[in-house]
Design an enzyme around this catalytic site. Structure first.
Site, PDB file in Angstrom:
ATOM      1  N   ASN A   1      50.783  23.718  62.545  1.00  0.00           N
ATOM      2  CA  ASN A   1      52.533  23.461  62.848  1.00  0.00           C
ATOM      3  C   ASN A   1      53.536  23.083  62.143  1.00  0.00           C
ATOM      4  O   ASN A   1      53.473  22.531  61.011  1.00  0.00           O
ATOM      5  CB  ASN A   1      52.208  21.621  64.300  1.00  0.00           C
ATOM      6  CG  ASN A   1      53.424  21.388  64.479  1.00  0.00           C
ATOM      7  OD1 ASN A   1      54.692  22.339  64.036  1.00  0.00           O
ATOM      8  ND2 ASN A   1      54.035  20.507  64.431  1.00  0.00           N
TER       9      ASN A   1
ATOM     10  N   LYS B   1      56.268  23.474  62.181  1.00  0.00           N
ATOM     11  CA  LYS B   1      58.061  22.240  62.266  1.00  0.00           C
ATOM     12  C   LYS B   1      58.821  23.002  61.398  1.00  0.00           C
ATOM     13  O   LYS B   1      58.636  24.801  61.910  1.00  0.00           O
ATOM     14  CB  LYS B   1      57.477  21.303  61.439  1.00  0.00           C
ATOM     15  CG  LYS B   1      55.989  20.557  61.615  1.00  0.00           C
ATOM     16  CD  LYS B   1      56.170  19.150  61.026  1.00  0.00           C
ATOM     17  CE  LYS B   1      54.334  18.667  61.707  1.00  0.00           C
ATOM     18  NZ  LYS B   1      54.689  16.685  61.614  1.00  0.00           N
TER      19      LYS B   1
ATOM     20  N   HIS C   1      54.704  16.567  70.998  1.00  0.00           N
ATOM     21  CA  HIS C   1      54.423  16.350  69.059  1.00  0.00           C
ATOM     22  C   HIS C   1      55.126  14.768  68.871  1.00  0.00           C
ATOM     23  O   HIS C   1      56.174  14.427  69.991  1.00  0.00           O
ATOM     24  CB  HIS C   1      54.803  16.962  68.329  1.00  0.00           C
ATOM     25  CG  HIS C   1      54.556  17.268  67.083  1.00  0.00           C
ATOM     26  ND1 HIS C   1      55.242  16.175  66.147  1.00  0.00           N
ATOM     27  CD2 HIS C   1      53.534  17.393  66.346  1.00  0.00           C
ATOM     28  CE1 HIS C   1      54.664  16.281  65.031  1.00  0.00           C
ATOM     29  NE2 HIS C   1      53.514  16.499  65.516  1.00  0.00           N
TER      30      HIS C   1
ATOM     31  N   GLU D   1      56.942  13.974  66.836  1.00  0.00           N
ATOM     32  CA  GLU D   1      58.584  14.294  66.267  1.00  0.00           C
ATOM     33  C   GLU D   1      59.332  14.769  67.384  1.00  0.00           C
ATOM     34  O   GLU D   1      60.420  13.820  67.236  1.00  0.00           O
ATOM     35  CB  GLU D   1      58.165  15.110  65.059  1.00  0.00           C
ATOM     36  CG  GLU D   1      58.467  14.630  63.722  1.00  0.00           C
ATOM     37  CD  GLU D   1      57.248  16.075  63.517  1.00  0.00           C
ATOM     38  OE1 GLU D   1      57.649  17.096  63.600  1.00  0.00           O
ATOM     39  OE2 GLU D   1      56.410  15.435  62.830  1.00  0.00           O
TER      40      GLU D   1
ATOM     41  N   GLU E   1      46.570  12.515  67.521  1.00  0.00           N
ATOM     42  CA  GLU E   1      48.062  11.874  65.919  1.00  0.00           C
ATOM     43  C   GLU E   1      48.198  11.161  66.005  1.00  0.00           C
ATOM     44  O   GLU E   1      49.338  10.337  66.356  1.00  0.00           O
ATOM     45  CB  GLU E   1      48.869  13.283  66.679  1.00  0.00           C
ATOM     46  CG  GLU E   1      48.335  14.620  66.519  1.00  0.00           C
ATOM     47  CD  GLU E   1      49.357  15.824  66.120  1.00  0.00           C
ATOM     48  OE1 GLU E   1      49.347  16.261  64.358  1.00  0.00           O
ATOM     49  OE2 GLU E   1      49.886  16.275  66.562  1.00  0.00           O
TER      50      GLU E   1
ATOM     51  N   GLY F   1      52.566  13.229  58.069  1.00  0.00           N
ATOM     52  CA  GLY F   1      53.405  13.387  56.844  1.00  0.00           C
ATOM     53  C   GLY F   1      53.465  12.060  55.493  1.00  0.00           C
ATOM     54  O   GLY F   1      53.980  12.417  55.200  1.00  0.00           O
TER      55      GLY F   1
ATOM     56  N   SER G   1      47.865  14.127  58.181  1.00  0.00           N
ATOM     57  CA  SER G   1      47.870  13.958  57.124  1.00  0.00           C
ATOM     58  C   SER G   1      45.454  14.713  56.511  1.00  0.00           C
ATOM     59  O   SER G   1      45.032  14.189  55.627  1.00  0.00           O
ATOM     60  CB  SER G   1      47.371  12.712  56.493  1.00  0.00           C
ATOM     61  OG  SER G   1      48.978  12.589  56.601  1.00  0.00           O
TER      62      SER G   1
END
Ligand code: PGA
Length: 262
Positions: free
Chosen positions: A9, A11, A100, A102, A172, A178, A218
């Protein structure tokens, strides 16, 4: 036997030239080493670079699938800034992310909107990765399984049995995305096993045993093997480490090796 699936991904990163270079580096190695025989691989560029990456993937056949990071559930109309499933297919994408972290926590998408997106993708013929995962507060409060179950049940409402072959789940944990702090293999396996139990209650044993559940948060070349060795972890969804060809290929190789070991 589930074939592992690794997604990159990207992003909101890279420019057109860097996207082409990265796709080319990945496609060369995946083709040379025949990695797609052991592991499904997809990359998810920003919308605007999908055509550029498609050009690279067509020039260098490798089995890498082209994906999009999101979609709008409606077919067409007055939805400024949005992109439909049909548009993605028209541009060569075959897989799409929904829900996702985010999108949920930065943009504020609801379970209901994410469900409409997942169904729109599946109805249009795309493969769909539904992302779920708890925040740190939810984990600390002991609500990890409850949150994942809610996101799974809401996100998959109305998904039809014949669409399940195109469905992947990405677990996730939000606190691992991240941050450089991945879930321990044991904690990830616990969450994955619970997700699979929810899938069993929704769709039955056989379907639940065949749906892949990726781990994300991560993942690096250095920790991928121990995560992918877990019985209910079927590859990963990779953010930061997918922007470096060597790192991402290391993760893909770990997934390919895990499929031979399991
Ligand atoms: P990360 O992101 O690998 O950078 O933690 C994972 C993701 O957001 O899918």
């Amino acid at each position: 036997m589930r074939k592992p699936f690794v997604g990159g991904n990207w992003k909101m990163n890279l420019d057109a030239a860097a996207a082409r270079t990265l796709a080319d580096e990945l496609a060369r190695t995946v083709a040379a080493d025949g990695l797609d025989g052991f592991c499904d691989i997809a990359i998810f560029p920003p919308f605007v670079y999908i055509p550029a990456v498609l050009g690279v993937l067509r020039d260098r056949p490798s089995g890498i699938m082209l994906g999009a990071q999101d979609l709008w559930p409606g077919p067409a109309g007055a939805f400024t800034g949005e992109v439909s499933a049909a548009m993605l297919i028209d541009c060569g994408a075959t897989v799409v992310l929904t829900g996702h972290s985010e999108r949920r926590h930065v943009i504020g998408e609801s379970d209901e909107l994410i469900n409409r997106k997942a169904r729109a993708g599946l109805d249009a013929g795309l493969s769909v990765i539904l992302c779920i995962g708890e925040t740190l507060d939810q984990r600390t409060a002991g609500r990890t399984n409850q949150v994942n179950e809610r996101q799974l049940r809401a996100g998959l409402a109305g998904v039809k049995p014949d669409q399940l072959v195109r469905l992947t789940i990405a677990y996730e944990p939000v606190w691992a995305i991240g941050t450089g702090k991945n879930a321990t293999p044991a904690d990830a396996q616990d969450a994955h096993a619970h997700c699979r139990a929810v899938l069993t209650s929704l769709f039955g044993n056989a379907a639940a045993a065949s749906i892949r559940v990726q781990y994300g948060g991560s993942v690096k070349a250095s920790n991928a093997a121990e995560l992918f060795a877990q019985p209910d972890i079927d590859g990963g969804l990779i953010g930061g480490a997918s922007l470096k060809a060597d790192e991402f290929l290391g993760i893909v190789k770990a997934a390919a090796a895990s499929s031979q070991a399991k």
